[in-house]
Write a protein that holds these residues in place. Structure first.
Motif, short mmCIF file in Angstrom:
data_model
loop_
_atom_site.label_atom_id
_atom_site.label_comp_id
_atom_site.label_asym_id
_atom_site.label_seq_id
_atom_site.Cartn_x
_atom_site.Cartn_y
_atom_site.Cartn_z
N THR A 71 0.84 -1.20 0.00
CA THR A 71 0.00 0.00 0.00
C THR A 71 0.88 1.25 0.00
OG1 THR A 71 -1.78 -1.10 1.21
CG2 THR A 71 -1.74 1.31 1.28
N LYS A 72 0.52 2.21 -0.83
CA LYS A 72 1.28 3.47 -0.90
C LYS A 72 0.55 4.54 -0.10
CE LYS A 72 3.13 6.91 -4.14
NZ LYS A 72 4.50 6.92 -3.57
N PHE A 73 1.31 5.25 0.73
CA PHE A 73 0.74 6.31 1.54
C PHE A 73 1.18 7.67 1.01
CE2 PHE A 73 0.88 2.62 4.26
CZ PHE A 73 -0.39 2.63 4.83
N ALA A 74 0.35 8.67 1.28
CA ALA A 74 0.68 10.02 0.82
C ALA A 74 1.79 10.60 1.69
CB ALA A 74 -0.57 10.90 0.89
N SER A 75 2.75 11.24 1.04
CA SER A 75 3.85 11.85 1.78
C SER A 75 3.39 13.03 2.61
CB SER A 75 4.95 12.30 0.82
OG SER A 75 4.45 13.29 -0.08
N ASP A 76 2.20 13.57 2.28
CA ASP A 76 1.68 14.70 3.05
C ASP A 76 0.67 14.26 4.11
OD1 ASP A 76 -0.38 13.96 1.38
OD2 ASP A 76 -0.81 15.98 0.63
N PHE A 77 0.75 12.99 4.52
CA PHE A 77 -0.10 12.52 5.61
C PHE A 77 0.21 13.36 6.85
CE2 PHE A 77 -1.62 9.97 9.06
CZ PHE A 77 -2.69 9.24 8.55
N PRO A 78 -0.80 13.93 7.50
CA PRO A 78 -0.52 14.82 8.63
C PRO A 78 -0.06 14.07 9.88
CG PRO A 78 -2.88 14.54 8.35
CD PRO A 78 -2.24 13.85 7.18
N VAL A 79 0.97 14.56 10.51
CA VAL A 79 1.48 14.00 11.76
C VAL A 79 1.78 15.14 12.72
CG1 VAL A 79 2.46 11.94 10.66
CG2 VAL A 79 3.86 14.00 10.91
N THR A 80 1.92 14.82 14.01
CA THR A 80 2.19 15.85 15.02
C THR A 80 3.48 15.55 15.75
OG1 THR A 80 -0.19 16.23 15.33
CG2 THR A 80 1.29 17.02 17.06
N PHE A 81 4.42 16.47 15.69
CA PHE A 81 5.69 16.32 16.40
C PHE A 81 5.48 16.57 17.89
CE2 PHE A 81 9.18 17.25 13.01
CZ PHE A 81 8.65 16.25 12.22
N ILE A 82 6.15 15.77 18.69
CA ILE A 82 6.08 15.99 20.14
C ILE A 82 6.84 17.26 20.52
CG2 ILE A 82 8.14 14.71 20.80
CD1 ILE A 82 6.58 13.56 23.12
N ALA A 83 7.82 17.66 19.72
CA ALA A 83 8.68 18.78 20.05
C ALA A 83 7.92 20.11 20.09
CB ALA A 83 9.83 18.87 19.06
N ASP A 84 6.99 20.29 19.13
CA ASP A 84 6.30 21.57 19.08
C ASP A 84 4.78 21.45 19.04
OD1 ASP A 84 5.85 20.61 16.55
OD2 ASP A 84 7.17 22.04 15.55
N ALA A 85 4.27 20.22 19.00
CA ALA A 85 2.83 19.97 18.98
C ALA A 85 2.15 20.62 17.78
CB ALA A 85 2.17 20.44 20.27
N ASN A 86 2.91 20.92 16.75
CA ASN A 86 2.35 21.52 15.54
C ASN A 86 2.18 20.47 14.46
OD1 ASN A 86 2.23 24.16 16.53
ND2 ASN A 86 4.39 24.53 16.02
N PRO A 87 1.25 20.69 13.54
CA PRO A 87 1.06 19.74 12.46
C PRO A 87 2.23 19.74 11.48
CG PRO A 87 -0.32 21.67 12.13
CD PRO A 87 0.27 21.80 13.50
N HIS A 88 2.64 18.57 11.08
CA HIS A 88 3.69 18.42 10.09
C HIS A 88 3.23 17.35 9.10
CE1 HIS A 88 6.85 20.86 12.07
NE2 HIS A 88 6.24 20.48 13.18
N LEU A 89 4.14 16.97 8.21
CA LEU A 89 3.84 15.95 7.21
C LEU A 89 4.71 14.72 7.45
CD1 LEU A 89 3.78 18.21 4.02
CD2 LEU A 89 1.89 17.66 5.58
N LEU A 90 4.22 13.57 7.02
CA LEU A 90 5.00 12.34 7.13
C LEU A 90 6.35 12.51 6.42
CD1 LEU A 90 4.94 9.43 8.16
CD2 LEU A 90 3.87 8.75 6.01
#
Length: 230
Positions: A71-90
């Motif tokens: 299965t291929k996933f989108a590289s822009d899948f949203p994730v959250t860094f613990i460092a800043d609690a801001n939304p980022h991308l996979l």
């Protein structure tokens, strides 16, 4: 997941959604018959919508289809860094050769037993283009607990993601801790499973130690550009 609004507009015209029927229409047998028939249709539509809700709603949660290898996933899948609690991308936590997502739990005794091995894998494969990422998806995980487990021990230096709504875990099919999920450089799922066979059964140590290191085998193949066959 709300199903009713998706079905009712198509099954029940606006003019019959009101149950207020004028008395003069009730005196007209033909009109009364038509209204009663339409009301029966509404009743049947509601029952169908409720049945579909009972069937479909679970499928939108824990019973959703699990991603299969390849299965291929989108590289822009949203994730959250613990460092800043801001939304980022996979994409932001990916390696040039691939990414190993390690689903952890601060309260999981087996996960705690694996911090040394996970840290060693991170140190071995990071120079080879593999990013090893700790992911915390358990609802009871606290920010302080995750920071303590990763930032003050062998896993220090690894990227850490908070996934308390389980969106990433659900997407890749992770169901337990610890569990490894490996994506190649194109974000295609290549491996999902145990780190090694260090436990003969859940919670039961293998007396002789791990005899097969599944995650390392998968990552070694990935770095070499070979198919992952673990």
């Amino acid at each position: 997941m709300v199903i009713l609004p998706l079905f009712l507009p198509a099954l029940a015209p606006k003019e019959i959604l009101s149950l207020k029927i004028p008395v003069k229409e009730l005196r007209d047998n033909q009109k009364h018959s038509d209204i009663v028939s339409k009301m029966r249709i509404i009743s049947l539509s509601l029952r169908m919508a409720l049945i579909l809700t009972a069937i479909v709603a679970p499928l939108s949660g824990w019973a959703q289809t699990v991603a299969v290898i390849g299965t291929k996933f989108a590289s822009d899948f949203p994730v959250t860094f613990i460092a800043d609690a801001n939304p980022h991308l996979l994409l932001d936590v990916s390696g040039s050769k691939g990414t190993a997502l390690i689903f952890m739990g601060t309260d999981c005794p087996i996960a705690r037993r694996y911090v040394n091995e996970i840290g060693a894998i991170h140190r071995q494969y990071f120079p080879q283009g593999i990013r090893v990422v700790a992911v915390y998806s358990n609802a009871g995980t606290t920010l302080q607990g995750a920071i303590k487990q990763v930032g003050m021990g062998p896993m220090r230096g690894m990227p850490v993601l908070m996934d308390l709504n389980q969106s990433l875990a659900d997407a890749v099919g992770a169901t337990m801790t610890p569990e490894a999920v490996v994506l190649d450089k194109d974000f295609i799922l290549r491996y999902r499973g145990r780190i090694d066979d260090g436990f003969a059964a859940r919670g039961q140590d293998r007396t002789a130690g791990a005899s097969r290191r599944d995650l390392r085998e998968a990552l070694t193949a990935l770095v070499a550009g070979k198919p992952v066959t673990v």
